[in-house]
Design an enzyme around this catalytic site. Structure first.
Site, PDB file in Angstrom:
ATOM      1  CG  MET A  33      -1.799  -1.267   1.259  1.00 38.03           C
ATOM      2  SD  MET A  33      -2.967  -1.272   2.652  1.00 38.03           S
ATOM      3  CE  MET A  33      -1.833  -1.297   4.038  1.00 38.03           C
ATOM      4  CG  ASP A  34       4.761   3.035  -2.211  1.00 38.01           C
ATOM      5  OD1 ASP A  34       4.971   3.693  -1.180  1.00 38.01           O
ATOM      6  OD2 ASP A  34       5.531   3.045  -3.190  1.00 38.01           O
ATOM      7  N   GLY A  35       2.287   5.023  -1.082  1.00 33.03           N
ATOM      8  CA  GLY A  35       1.874   6.345  -1.538  1.00 33.03           C
ATOM      9  C   GLY A  35       1.059   7.146  -0.549  1.00 33.03           C
ATOM     10  CB  THR A 219      -0.594   1.659  -5.082  1.00 31.87           C
ATOM     11  OG1 THR A 219      -0.148   1.757  -3.724  1.00 31.87           O
ATOM     12  CG2 THR A 219      -1.794   0.728  -5.132  1.00 31.87           C
TER      13      THR A 219
END
Length: 275
Positions: A33-35, A219
């Protein structure tokens, strides 16, 4: 009016998912779950993780409605403890709050009968978070619905090292029992049961009761696994959509599954050749 709109959305999703189900549906999807921090900076809010949690609940709902049985998320790496202490503490506080919310009566966990796992070195968590984690696993252990695995205080190298340590301890105990039963040293050394094998390691991975992920989605467009499920991802379909995690939506998930379905024959063929 909102109820009518909600019912129409549900009908649309059911129709969409029935079309998707013509092709192979992945059993297990894993998310990096990047960002969240970049989203907070871009939208000028204090933290993106709270918005990211809302996105997670929506994505979980879509996955379970589609028929995905296992979802794994990379929530907090061991390396993340190197961040500023106030940022780490804020994330831990939010994590406890959201874990407790998931155990409430009307939560998605109770709606779908979700069993929750937490993978990682849980001793690195503060007492409050660790107690919430243990309570979540204990309270959902008998649930028979989908499985949500949360990687927290986790890295794949730490998981593999943990599995090696557990396997070696198991073999040491086995050798002690064999000696106690009168086996000669030479027989013990040659006995294959005392050797650590791939099967032994996989039995002691955190993921031992889950199938390997069919899809790993990171992501924000990043293409690194960042020490996530390295052992389990040999035949996973790796995807890196450009939206930041709080922006990840139904259409992105549907596109991810369609991409997996297109690649499915190739992935199956590669998997069979390696067996």
């Amino acid at each position: 009016m909102s109820t009518i709109f909600g019912n129409l959305c549900c009908m649309f999703r059911r129709c969409l998912f029935s079309v998707l189900s013509i092709g192979p549906i992945p059993d297990h999807i894993a998310f990096i779950m990047d960002g969240n921090r970049r989203y907070a900076k871009r939208t000028q809010i204090s933290t993106g993780h709270r918005v990211g949690f809302s996105a997670l609940i929506s994505v979980l709902r879509y996955c379970y409605e589609i028929g995905v049985k296992y979802v794994t998320i990379y929530a907090f790496s061991i390396d993340n403890f190197k961040r500023k202490p106030e940022e780490v503490q804020s994330t831990m506080d939010l994590m406890k709050e959201k874990i407790d919310e998931l155990l409430e009566e009307h939560s998605i966990v109770n709606k779908y009968g979700i069993r929750m796992n937490f993978w990682g070195n849980l001793n690195l968590l503060n007492d409050a978070v660790r107690l919430s984690v243990e309570k979540a696993m204990r309270n959902t252990s008998n649930n028979t619905g989908p499985v949500l695995s949360v990687c927290v205080a986790y890295t794949s190298t730490n998981e593999i090292a943990h599995a090696i340590e557990k396997s070696c301890c198991q073999k040491t105990e086995m050798m002690k029992r064999m000696h106690a039963n009168g086996f000669e040293n030479g027989v013990v050394e040659k006995n294959t049961q005392t050797m650590v094998t791939v099967v032994d390691l996989e039995m002691h991975l955190f993921s031992n009761d889950c199938p390997d992920p069919d899809i790993i989605i990171r992501t924000s467009g990043e293409t690194r696994l960042s020490n996530f499920l390295l052992w389990q991802s040999s035949f996973s379909h790796l995807q890196n959509p450009t939206p930041l995690w709080p922006e990840f939506s139904l259409r992105h998930l549907v596109w991810a599954i369609l991409s997996y379905q297109r690649a499915y024959p190739y992935l199956q063929n590669r998997s069979k050749k390696m067996l």
